[in-house]
Enzyme design. Structure first.
Site, PDB file in Angstrom:
ATOM      1  CG  HIS A  17      -1.902  -1.044   1.363  1.00  0.00           C
ATOM      2  ND1 HIS A  17      -2.021  -1.830   2.483  1.00  0.00           N
ATOM      3  CD2 HIS A  17      -2.847  -1.468   0.497  1.00  0.00           C
ATOM      4  CE1 HIS A  17      -3.006  -2.693   2.299  1.00  0.00           C
ATOM      5  NE2 HIS A  17      -3.515  -2.502   1.102  1.00  0.00           N
ATOM      6  CE  LYS A  41     -14.050  -7.329   3.367  1.00  0.00           C
ATOM      7  NZ  LYS A  41     -12.794  -6.810   2.798  1.00  0.00           N
ATOM      8  NE  ARG A  90      -2.686  -7.698  -4.376  1.00  0.00           N
ATOM      9  CZ  ARG A  90      -3.447  -8.108  -3.381  1.00  0.00           C
ATOM     10  NH1 ARG A  90      -2.919  -8.247  -2.181  1.00  0.00           N
ATOM     11  NH2 ARG A  90      -4.717  -8.377  -3.544  1.00  0.00           N
ATOM     12  CB  SER A 128      -4.238  -6.607   4.677  1.00  0.00           C
ATOM     13  OG  SER A 128      -3.889  -5.352   4.159  1.00  0.00           O
TER      14      SER A 128
HETATM   15  O1  PNS Z   1      -8.689  -2.834   0.256  1.00  0.00           O
HETATM   16  P1  PNS Z   1      -9.919  -3.391  -0.391  1.00  0.00           P
HETATM   17  O2  PNS Z   1     -10.743  -4.136   0.636  1.00  0.00           O
HETATM   18  O3  PNS Z   1      -9.634  -4.191  -1.613  1.00  0.00           O
HETATM   19  O4  PNS Z   1     -10.798  -2.095  -0.860  1.00  0.00           O
HETATM   20  C1  PNS Z   1     -12.060  -2.260  -1.437  1.00  0.00           C
HETATM   21  C2  PNS Z   1     -12.799  -0.904  -1.537  1.00  0.00           C
HETATM   22  C3  PNS Z   1     -12.826  -0.199  -0.217  1.00  0.00           C
HETATM   23  C4  PNS Z   1     -12.077  -0.044  -2.538  1.00  0.00           C
HETATM   24  C5  PNS Z   1     -14.224  -1.225  -2.053  1.00  0.00           C
HETATM   25  O5  PNS Z   1     -14.785  -2.243  -1.287  1.00  0.00           O
HETATM   26  C6  PNS Z   1     -15.146   0.002  -2.015  1.00  0.00           C
HETATM   27  O6  PNS Z   1     -14.957   0.952  -2.737  1.00  0.00           O
HETATM   28  N1  PNS Z   1     -16.142  -0.036  -1.132  1.00  0.00           N
HETATM   29  C7  PNS Z   1     -17.100   1.037  -0.972  1.00  0.00           C
HETATM   30  C8  PNS Z   1     -18.483   0.642  -1.488  1.00  0.00           C
HETATM   31  C9  PNS Z   1     -18.608   0.915  -2.978  1.00  0.00           C
HETATM   32  O7  PNS Z   1     -18.441   2.015  -3.437  1.00  0.00           O
HETATM   33  N2  PNS Z   1     -18.928  -0.124  -3.751  1.00  0.00           N
HETATM   34  C10 PNS Z   1     -19.205   0.020  -5.163  1.00  0.00           C
HETATM   35  C11 PNS Z   1     -18.076  -0.410  -6.045  1.00  0.00           C
HETATM   36  S1  PNS Z   1     -18.458  -1.979  -6.712  1.00  0.00           S
END
Ligand code: PNS
Length: 164
Positions: A17, A41, A90, A128
């Site tokens: 990150h 979660k 990645r 993570s």
């Molecule tokens: O680190 P991560 O868990 O891969 O991040 C995922 C994240 C936070 C980028 C994604 O889950 C997100 O944007 N969540 C907010 C809800 C949202 O906007 N969802 C619509 C997109 S499909």
């Protein structure tokens, strides 16, 4: 002024990150690291703890801010007048999910562009989830996360052991 959001769970923040934060912050005027507060979660660290860790490990970057967010990412981006969302890629396994997310976000907010940075090769295996797993079994995580974060993970693991 070009403002970008780098969203994620950051549970916890890893060197992977930080690599994306360092590189993307050079390409924009301001980078906001958005830490998702996701009630669906159960994270190892609370959103406040994740924000605090990110503050600590990004303090050397002048144009990086850290903020929690809830709900839709594009709404968070729009509330900040951010024109861009940054995500790290990645491996091919990330691609399908990232493509779906970027395309959904584009439908919801066509003015917010998703930009992908490929993770540096030396961090391409890192997540993570694996860091938490290694730590849970007492492995050395010093090559995966900053010392400050490793100490916080250690504290969490010790608390968990006391409870069980
Ligand atoms: O680190 P991560 O868990 O891969 O991040 C995922 C994240 C936070 C980028 C994604 O889950 C997100 O944007 N969540 C907010 C809800 C949202 O906007 N969802 C619509 C997109 S499909």
């Amino acid at each position: 002024m070009l403002r970008a959001v780098y969203p994620g769970s950051f549970d916890p923040v890893t060197f992977g990150h930080l690599d994306i934060i360092r590189r993307s912050s050079k390409t924009v005027d301001e980078l906001v690291v958005g830490v998702l507060n996701n009630n669906a979660k159960i994270p190892l660290f609370s959103v406040e703890e994740r924000v605090k860790m990110l503050h600590e490990v990004t303090k050397e970057f002048q144009n990086v801010k850290v903020m929690p967010f809830e709900g839709l990412l594009v709404e968070f981006a729009k509330s900040l007048n951010a024109q861009m969302v940054i995500r790290g890629l990645r491996a091919i396994t990330d691609f399908e999910y990232e493509l779906q997310m970027a395309q959904t976000n584009h439908k919801l907010a066509p003015d917010v562009e998703t930009v992908f940075l490929t993770t540096s090769l030396k961090y391409s295996y890192l997540s993570s989830t694996t860091v938490k797993e290694v730590a849970a079994f007492g492995g050395d995580i010093s090559q995966f996360v900053p010392e400050y974060v490793a100490d916080k993970i250690q504290e969490k693991m010790e608390k968990k052991e006391c409870k069980s």
